[in-house]
Design a protein around this motif. Structure first.
Motif, PDB file in Angstrom:
ATOM      1  N   ASN A 107       4.225  30.319 -52.878  1.00  0.00           N
ATOM      2  CA  ASN A 107       3.400  29.526 -52.781  1.00  0.00           C
ATOM      3  C   ASN A 107       3.149  29.273 -54.151  1.00  0.00           C
ATOM      4  N   SER A 108       2.871  30.678 -55.299  1.00  0.00           N
ATOM      5  CA  SER A 108       2.720  29.528 -56.615  1.00  0.00           C
ATOM      6  C   SER A 108       3.042  29.989 -57.681  1.00  0.00           C
ATOM      7  N   GLY A 109       3.748  30.251 -59.016  1.00  0.00           N
ATOM      8  CA  GLY A 109       4.515  30.526 -60.034  1.00  0.00           C
ATOM      9  C   GLY A 109       4.724  32.033 -60.452  1.00  0.00           C
ATOM     10  N   ALA A 110       3.131  32.451 -60.287  1.00  0.00           N
ATOM     11  CA  ALA A 110       3.467  34.111 -60.111  1.00  0.00           C
ATOM     12  C   ALA A 110       3.926  34.836 -58.594  1.00  0.00           C
ATOM     13  N   GLU A 111       4.230  34.429 -58.345  1.00  0.00           N
ATOM     14  CA  GLU A 111       4.665  34.549 -56.487  1.00  0.00           C
ATOM     15  C   GLU A 111       6.430  34.828 -56.842  1.00  0.00           C
ATOM     16  N   ALA A 160       5.606  35.051 -74.293  1.00  0.00           N
ATOM     17  CA  ALA A 160       5.948  35.002 -72.764  1.00  0.00           C
ATOM     18  C   ALA A 160       4.813  34.549 -72.172  1.00  0.00           C
ATOM     19  N   PHE A 161       5.033  33.251 -70.991  1.00  0.00           N
ATOM     20  CA  PHE A 161       3.555  33.177 -69.603  1.00  0.00           C
ATOM     21  C   PHE A 161       4.056  33.708 -68.534  1.00  0.00           C
ATOM     22  N   HIS A 162       3.533  34.538 -67.671  1.00  0.00           N
ATOM     23  CA  HIS A 162       4.730  34.828 -66.235  1.00  0.00           C
ATOM     24  C   HIS A 162       3.628  35.016 -65.389  1.00  0.00           C
ATOM     25  N   GLY A 163       2.057  34.399 -65.431  1.00  0.00           N
ATOM     26  CA  GLY A 163       1.571  34.700 -64.342  1.00  0.00           C
ATOM     27  C   GLY A 163       0.490  35.727 -64.640  1.00  0.00           C
ATOM     28  N   ARG A 164      -0.801  35.210 -63.926  1.00  0.00           N
ATOM     29  CA  ARG A 164      -1.773  36.011 -63.718  1.00  0.00           C
ATOM     30  C   ARG A 164      -1.844  37.355 -62.514  1.00  0.00           C
ATOM     31  N   VAL A 209      13.153  35.430 -68.870  1.00  0.00           N
ATOM     32  CA  VAL A 209      13.128  34.661 -70.064  1.00  0.00           C
ATOM     33  C   VAL A 209      12.690  33.368 -69.806  1.00  0.00           C
ATOM     34  N   GLU A 210      11.312  33.093 -70.395  1.00  0.00           N
ATOM     35  CA  GLU A 210      11.568  31.425 -70.532  1.00  0.00           C
ATOM     36  C   GLU A 210      12.821  30.643 -71.036  1.00  0.00           C
ATOM     37  N   PRO A 211      12.856  29.435 -70.665  1.00  0.00           N
ATOM     38  CA  PRO A 211      14.150  28.591 -71.886  1.00  0.00           C
ATOM     39  C   PRO A 211      13.746  27.899 -72.440  1.00  0.00           C
ATOM     40  N   ALA A 234      15.518  33.425 -65.198  1.00  0.00           N
ATOM     41  CA  ALA A 234      15.298  32.291 -65.502  1.00  0.00           C
ATOM     42  C   ALA A 234      14.009  31.490 -64.975  1.00  0.00           C
ATOM     43  N   ASP A 235      12.952  32.192 -66.241  1.00  0.00           N
ATOM     44  CA  ASP A 235      11.166  31.139 -65.547  1.00  0.00           C
ATOM     45  C   ASP A 235      11.510  30.381 -66.229  1.00  0.00           C
ATOM     46  N   GLU A 236      11.852  29.120 -65.289  1.00  0.00           N
ATOM     47  CA  GLU A 236      11.717  27.541 -65.015  1.00  0.00           C
ATOM     48  C   GLU A 236      10.164  27.192 -65.453  1.00  0.00           C
ATOM     49  N   ILE A 237       9.289  27.645 -64.732  1.00  0.00           N
ATOM     50  CA  ILE A 237       7.939  26.985 -64.298  1.00  0.00           C
ATOM     51  C   ILE A 237       7.686  26.446 -64.459  1.00  0.00           C
ATOM     52  N   GLN A 238       7.520  26.483 -66.011  1.00  0.00           N
ATOM     53  CA  GLN A 238       7.198  24.810 -66.724  1.00  0.00           C
ATOM     54  C   GLN A 238       7.975  24.554 -67.204  1.00  0.00           C
ATOM     55  N   SER A 239       8.812  24.613 -67.860  1.00  0.00           N
ATOM     56  CA  SER A 239      10.176  23.231 -68.088  1.00  0.00           C
ATOM     57  C   SER A 239      10.864  23.845 -66.975  1.00  0.00           C
ATOM     58  N   ALA A 295       8.481  25.889 -60.035  1.00  0.00           N
ATOM     59  CA  ALA A 295       7.008  26.083 -59.749  1.00  0.00           C
ATOM     60  C   ALA A 295       6.601  24.767 -60.170  1.00  0.00           C
ATOM     61  N   LYS A 296       5.393  24.545 -60.240  1.00  0.00           N
ATOM     62  CA  LYS A 296       4.402  23.773 -60.975  1.00  0.00           C
ATOM     63  C   LYS A 296       5.197  22.083 -60.163  1.00  0.00           C
ATOM     64  N   SER A 297       5.562  20.660 -60.891  1.00  0.00           N
ATOM     65  CA  SER A 297       6.087  19.837 -60.319  1.00  0.00           C
ATOM     66  C   SER A 297       6.920  20.090 -59.650  1.00  0.00           C
TER      67      SER A 297
END
Ligand SMILES: Cc1ncc(COP(=O)(O)O)c(C=O)c1O
Length: 435
Positions: A116-120, A144-148, A212-214, A245-250, A274-276
């Motif tokens: 459902n979400s990036g964090a998940e 880094a930011f990976h969620g809440r 890692v976020e690229p 790879a955390d590609e949630i924003q990138s 996630a996101k887009s």
């Protein structure tokens, strides 16, 4: 009871109700209460128009309410809205997984699970890496930011406001420096810090995953140099570690490639997206090498809402729109145009105050500093520009350890005329904030 809009509704009246009904901890500083949105613009309840330079924080690569997304949602909701994939399955989930498997970086066969979400997605990636390797340790990066959620808060590399007071956090998670040329953190320093971590904090053979976020998002749009990602790949290969790879924003086309890892030619073991992915509907994906994903026993993954059919239908429309409207190419064009304007400000009126302009495809950030000094972040200036821009009708947000960066993630479908108008208003806002 009628929940429709009262014609006398104002932003202030809604804010007063928000303050009564919602906790202060939820971010909602802008005070803009939206009535409707279209592509790269939205209008508040008082009729004021805004140019959207942030797209719901990177969620709207195809813009607000793209007609093809709206049509796909309507078609799906006319058929069915929810069954729970664990109870009765459906084709849009399978089709989306097939397409994401084909789009994820690298030649290895992939399999996808939807959440459902990036964090998940991140939670599951780390959980599965621990199960697959039988090891506890995870390496994440500063900034880094990976969620809440508790695990993703632990993985996040920024203490205030995300971590302070929420402990004890999840054990066996360690942070290493992330390359940052502007602040003098070299790839070589990062590599030797990792070695140091393995000597002093956790032996490498106890590490399950490196995440890692690229391109760091919340961290201020810092791209990881290719040689750093290559080093992480080699390190993981040598030591049986899973590279996440955390590609949630990138990801999802934001950087001019479907996934930012593609710029490096490195194939991660798992990709969180996630996101887009679904143009604003809550959906995330964990795309992993098939042999790894199949190591989790039946019932070891799942979610009541994960892979909701309406969200899947929207996501399939998003992928079609990317192809039909050449949005990967458009990401580069938009990014270069905005970065050029911000660099002009940097060389002119914002000399010594715009320390660095960073751009990867359609991810663009400017870092505000004092006296041209990279070690003196100026979060106050970034906030002032943000407010001036909002007053003029442009919405964007901050990033960075000191909220000293302004970041732009405008829809890739933004028409040129709206883009140019937004750029001009941002320039005026900067000049006004510099006073
Ligand atoms: C890189 C990155 N990872 C994870 C997340 C968390 O995603 P969500 O807010 O959907 O849980 C975000 C959200 O901003 C993000 O930018």
């Amino acid at each position: 009871m009628d929940h429709g809009k009262n014609e006398f509704t104002t932003n202030a009246a809604l804010k007063a109700r928000r303050d009564d009904a919602l906790p202060v901890g939820l971010p909602s500083k802008s005070g803009i209460y939206v009535e409707r949105a279209e592509n790269a613009e939205f209008w508040d309840v008082e009729g004021k128009r805004y140019i959207d330079f942030i797209g719901g924080i990177g969620v709207l690569n195809v813009g607000h309410r793209h007609p093809k997304v709206v049509a796909a949602i309507k078609k799906q909701e006319d058929a069915f809205i929810h069954t729970c994939f664990g109870i009765a399955q459906y084709e849009v989930y399978v089709e989306l997984a097939e397409r994401l498997n084909g789009l994820a970086p690298g030649p290895t066969n992939k399999k996808t699970a939807l959440f459902n979400s990036g964090a998940e997605a991140v939670e599951n990636a780390v959980k599965f890496a621990r199960r697959i390797t039988g090891r506890p340790g995870v390496i994440a990066f500063e900034g880094a930011f990976h969620g809440r959620t508790l695990l993703t808060t632990t993985l996040t590399g920024k203490s205030k406001p995300y971590k302070v007071g929420f402990g004890p956090l999840v054990p066996a998670i360690f942070h290493a420096p992330y390359p940052d040329a502007y602040h003098g953190v070299s790839v070589r320093t990062c590599i030797s810090s990792l070695e140091h971590t393995f000597k002093t904090a956790i032996p490498v053979e106890e590490v399950a995953a490196i995440i890692v976020e690229p391109v760091q998002g919340e961290g201020g749009f810092n791209p990881a140099p290719k040689e750093f990602l290559q080093h992480l790949r080699d390190l993981c290969d040598k030591n049986g570690i899973i590279l996440i790879a955390d590609e949630i924003q990138s990801g999802m086309g934001r950087t001019g490639k479907m996934f930012a890892f593609e710029h490096s030619g490195v194939e991660p073991d798992m990709v969180c997206a996630a996101k887009s992915i679904a143009a604003g509907l809550p959906l995330s994906a964990l795309i992993g090498k098939a042999d790894l994903m199949d190591k989790i026993a039946p019932g070891g993954m799942g979610s009541t809402y994960g892979g909701n059919p309406v969200a899947c239908a929207a996501a399939l429309a998003v992928l079609d729109i990317f192809e039909e409207e050449n949005l990967l190419q458009r990401a580069d064009i938009i990014g270069e145009r905005i970065a050029a304007s911000w660099r002009q400000l940097q060389a002119g009126p914002a000399k010594g105050r715009f320390g660095d302009v960073r751009q990867v495809g359609g991810m663009i950030a400017v870092e505000c500093v004092k006296d041209g000094d990279a070690s003196r972040p100026d979060g106050e200036l970034a906030a002032k520009i943000q407010i001036e821009a909002r007053e003029r009708g442009v919405v964007l947000t901050t990033a960075g350890a000191y909220a000293q960066c302004l970041r732009c993630l405008t829809p890739l479908t933004i028409p040129d005329s709206v883009l140019e108008e937004g750029i001009k208003l941002f320039e005026e806002s900067t000049i006004a904030a510099l006073g």
